[in-house]
Design a protein around this motif. Structure first.
Motif, PDB file in Angstrom:
ATOM      1  N   GLN A  15    -118.786  26.325 -90.048  1.00 56.44           N
ATOM      2  CA  GLN A  15    -118.928  25.166 -91.396  1.00 56.44           C
ATOM      3  C   GLN A  15    -117.783  25.651 -92.084  1.00 56.44           C
ATOM      4  OE1 GLN A  15    -121.028  27.056 -89.547  1.00 56.44           O
ATOM      5  NE2 GLN A  15    -122.867  25.667 -89.335  1.00 56.44           N
ATOM      6  N   GLN A  16    -117.368  26.666 -92.678  1.00 56.73           N
ATOM      7  CA  GLN A  16    -116.679  26.839 -93.729  1.00 56.73           C
ATOM      8  C   GLN A  16    -115.277  26.689 -93.534  1.00 56.73           C
ATOM      9  OE1 GLN A  16    -116.823  30.892 -95.382  1.00 56.73           O
ATOM     10  NE2 GLN A  16    -119.023  31.106 -95.298  1.00 56.73           N
ATOM     11  N   LEU A  17    -114.842  27.055 -91.992  1.00 52.32           N
ATOM     12  CA  LEU A  17    -113.401  26.501 -91.763  1.00 52.32           C
ATOM     13  C   LEU A  17    -113.268  24.842 -91.694  1.00 52.32           C
ATOM     14  CD1 LEU A  17    -112.727  29.171 -89.058  1.00 52.32           C
ATOM     15  CD2 LEU A  17    -111.855  29.140 -91.191  1.00 52.32           C
ATOM     16  N   GLU A  18    -114.474  24.186 -91.030  1.00 56.83           N
ATOM     17  CA  GLU A  18    -114.540  22.920 -91.121  1.00 56.83           C
ATOM     18  C   GLU A  18    -114.363  22.106 -92.209  1.00 56.83           C
ATOM     19  OE1 GLU A  18    -117.670  21.956 -88.458  1.00 56.83           O
ATOM     20  OE2 GLU A  18    -116.664  22.328 -86.498  1.00 56.83           O
ATOM     21  N   SER A  19    -114.704  22.518 -93.295  1.00 59.49           N
ATOM     22  CA  SER A  19    -114.842  22.157 -94.641  1.00 59.49           C
ATOM     23  C   SER A  19    -113.459  22.111 -95.337  1.00 59.49           C
ATOM     24  CB  SER A  19    -115.943  22.752 -95.755  1.00 59.49           C
ATOM     25  OG  SER A  19    -115.285  24.192 -95.955  1.00 59.49           O
ATOM     26  N   ILE A  20    -112.538  23.097 -94.713  1.00 54.99           N
ATOM     27  CA  ILE A  20    -111.131  23.077 -95.331  1.00 54.99           C
ATOM     28  C   ILE A  20    -110.276  21.773 -94.691  1.00 54.99           C
ATOM     29  CG2 ILE A  20    -108.941  24.443 -95.586  1.00 54.99           C
ATOM     30  CD1 ILE A  20    -110.574  26.909 -94.947  1.00 54.99           C
ATOM     31  N   SER A  21    -109.703  20.986 -95.569  1.00 56.96           N
ATOM     32  CA  SER A  21    -109.064  19.788 -95.204  1.00 56.96           C
ATOM     33  C   SER A  21    -107.706  20.396 -94.441  1.00 56.96           C
ATOM     34  CB  SER A  21    -108.629  19.003 -96.522  1.00 56.96           C
ATOM     35  OG  SER A  21    -107.939  19.634 -97.375  1.00 56.96           O
TER      36      SER A  21
END
Length: 218
Positions: free
Chosen positions: A212-218
């Motif tokens: 989830q943290q990685l997916e939140s990075i644009s």
């Protein structure tokens, strides 16, 4: 689950964030989940094995069948969960005492009373000395052949052979002094003399909600 006759001690942390009744409930829930997980694993393995044995060309799946049978034969002992408050040194000492108590249990660990040849202790002491030396990098990773050459330079270990060293390294891996992933081709020649380095590295790479943290990075 892949280590023959392995023993697992579940540890529940963050007790300080729970009420006393919650700790008991969560402990019961975790142990129930573990029991269910093991039962599901056993059922799945049996199902896969049956499928291979019932296939039209079972001879093509011999390798898979042998691997599954090997996994099926691996027994797993789950000890009672220990709940600890990591901010309380008394709980840490309680956990340490529990681990030592189990480690001395001959029924759980038959090898605890095994008498080892003196060379095992000599190699262990030499490896500890090498790991603490100034020339050793902080990560503590060494090549197997390099380690053998360093040990052989010591007068009392001059006759140390490769096969004997590997036997000793397997023992030191089992007791946690070093880490050796000999079953992984890319790592079979690498010895980790500082297991704590791996823990630090994994803490950096494996995180809660990492995806989830990685997916939140644009």
């Amino acid at each position: 689950m892949r280590v023959p006759n392995s023993v697992v001690l579940p540890v529940g942390t963050h007790v300080d964030c729970c009420q006393e009744q919650e700790v008991a409930e969560k402990t019961h829930d975790i142990m129930a989940r573990i029991t269910a997980m093991l039962a599901e694993r056993k059922s799945n393995l049996a199902h896969f094995i049956d499928n291979l044995e019932g296939s039209e060309e079972p001879k093509f799946y011999v390798d898979q069948w042998e691997r599954l049978k090997e996994m099926e034969s691996c027994s797993l002992t789950i000890l009672n969960l220990v709940a600890v408050n990591c901010t309380d040194h008394r709980d840490i000492r309680k956990l340490e005492a529990t681990i030592l108590e189990h480690a001395k249990n001959e029924e759980l660990f038959p090898e605890v009373v095994r008498v080892l040849p003196p060379i095992y202790r000599q190699v262990e002491a030499a490896i500890v000395d090498i790991a603490r030396s100034e020339e050793m990098a902080d990560h503590g990773m060494v090549d197997l052949q390099y380690l053998l050459s360093k040990l052989s330079q010591r007068e009392h270990l001059a006759g140390l052979g490769g096969e004997l060293l590997q036997d000793i390294l397997r023992y030191l891996h089992r007791i946690g002094l070093i880490v050796w992933y000999e079953e992984i081709k890319q790592l079979e020649s690498t010895i980790f003399l500082q297991p704590t380095f791996l823990i630090t590295m994994f803490k950096l790479l494996v995180r809660y909600r990492l995806v989830q943290q990685l997916e939140s990075i644009s």
